[in-house]
Write a protein that holds these residues in place. Structure first.
Motif, mmCIF file in Angstrom:
data_model
loop_
_atom_site.group_PDB
_atom_site.id
_atom_site.type_symbol
_atom_site.label_atom_id
_atom_site.label_comp_id
_atom_site.label_asym_id
_atom_site.label_seq_id
_atom_site.Cartn_x
_atom_site.Cartn_y
_atom_site.Cartn_z
ATOM 1 N N HIS A 265 0.819 -1.215 0.000
ATOM 2 C CA HIS A 265 0.000 0.000 0.000
ATOM 3 C C HIS A 265 0.852 1.264 0.000
ATOM 4 O O HIS A 265 0.420 2.287 -0.542
ATOM 5 N N CYS A 266 2.036 1.226 0.582
ATOM 6 C CA CYS A 266 2.949 2.372 0.498
ATOM 7 C C CYS A 266 3.317 2.643 -0.956
ATOM 8 O O CYS A 266 3.421 3.807 -1.376
ATOM 9 N N SER A 267 3.510 1.579 -1.718
ATOM 10 C CA SER A 267 3.802 1.716 -3.138
ATOM 11 C C SER A 267 2.642 2.368 -3.878
ATOM 12 O O SER A 267 2.835 3.236 -4.732
ATOM 13 N N HIS A 268 1.416 1.970 -3.533
ATOM 14 C CA HIS A 268 0.222 2.561 -4.165
ATOM 15 C C HIS A 268 0.095 4.035 -3.815
ATOM 16 O O HIS A 268 -0.221 4.859 -4.681
ATOM 17 N N GLU B 118 -5.700 0.095 -10.434
ATOM 18 C CA GLU B 118 -4.834 0.915 -11.282
ATOM 19 C C GLU B 118 -3.402 0.399 -11.289
ATOM 20 O O GLU B 118 -2.714 0.479 -12.308
ATOM 21 N N SER B 119 -2.950 -0.147 -10.163
ATOM 22 C CA SER B 119 -1.608 -0.713 -10.102
ATOM 23 C C SER B 119 -1.492 -1.951 -10.978
ATOM 24 O O SER B 119 -0.512 -2.105 -11.715
ATOM 25 N N TYR C 254 -1.393 5.309 -14.542
ATOM 26 C CA TYR C 254 -0.674 6.345 -13.785
ATOM 27 C C TYR C 254 -1.307 7.726 -13.973
ATOM 28 O O TYR C 254 -0.640 8.744 -13.790
ATOM 29 N N ASP C 255 -2.584 7.751 -14.327
ATOM 30 C CA ASP C 255 -3.251 9.027 -14.632
ATOM 31 C C ASP C 255 -3.366 9.952 -13.432
ATOM 32 O O ASP C 255 -3.494 11.170 -13.590
ATOM 33 N N TYR C 256 -3.336 9.394 -12.222
ATOM 34 C CA TYR C 256 -3.587 10.208 -11.022
ATOM 35 C C TYR C 256 -2.326 10.381 -10.168
ATOM 36 O O TYR C 256 -2.425 10.743 -8.997
ATOM 37 N N ASP C 257 -1.170 10.130 -10.758
ATOM 38 C CA ASP C 257 0.096 10.311 -10.047
ATOM 39 C C ASP C 257 0.478 11.786 -10.092
ATOM 40 O O ASP C 257 0.918 12.299 -11.124
#
Length: 201
Positions: free
Chosen positions: A133-136, A145-146, A151-154
């Protein structure tokens, strides 16, 4: 009912017979669409999404802290009960209740070893979940999305933390109930393209 004209990013949920906003998915267990759905947690018996993600994350974090604390304190105690560790005593750690039934170790030692085993296993499992979850959070993604490499919301790691924990993210680790409003209402989300354009202006 037929779907009406949808906004970009919106989908039609045939189960709810209603339009579903971006990043929302229908949960068959909850029988409704969940805003920014991450996954359905069987331990909390509810979906983890927009409104309760930070509560879930800190539950995992403090659960790991508790199991790690228990493991650190019980491993030396059990080693003392078993007069040290050797390869021949490995079954006493892995199958303590089975060894008790066979009368290799007393009941109290078996229970202590079993609690230690659970602590170690759960601390490792929760640590893996915590990293997941830290990665997310770092990438501004949900589980869906992962897995689909979206990656639209990064918006960058700092803004991604705010999107998950709210404007007072630095206080939520103390207590997730601290008032920390989320930037999004769960229906509309700032995309990476829009965020970068707003910074350039």
């Amino acid at each position: 009912m037929l779907p009406t004209l949808l906004k970009p990013g919106w989908t039609f949920c045939y189960a709810c017979e209603a339009n579903s906003p971006p990043r929302s998915f229908h949960c068959m267990t909850c029988n409704k669409c969940i805003l920014k759905r991450d996954h359905h947690c069987m331990f909390t018996s509810q979906c983890i999404g927009h409104s309760n993600y930070r509560f879930y994350f800190w539950l995992v974090f403090y659960g790991w802290c508790g199991t790690m604390f228990c493991a650190i304190n019980t491993v030396p105690y059990v080693l003392n009960l078993l007069d040290g560790f050797s390869i021949w005593k490995l079954p006493y750690f892995i199958l303590p209740l089975f060894c008790f039934v066979l009368q290799y170790i007393p009941f109290f030692t078996a229970i202590s070893s079993f609690i230690t085993l659970l602590s170690v296993v759960f601390s490792c499992a929760l640590l893996a979940l915590l990293f997941w979850h830290c990665s997310h959070i770092y990438k501004g993604q949900t589980t869906f999305e992962s897995s689909h490499r979206i990656y639209d919301y990064d918006l960058g790691w700092k803004e991604n933390i705010v999107q998950s924990f709210g404007t007072k993210w630095y206080l939520t680790w103390i207590c997730p109930w601290i008032n920390s409003p989320l930037p999004s209402d769960g229906i509309e989300f700032q995309t990476k393209a829009n965020y970068e354009n707003s910074k350039d202006q």
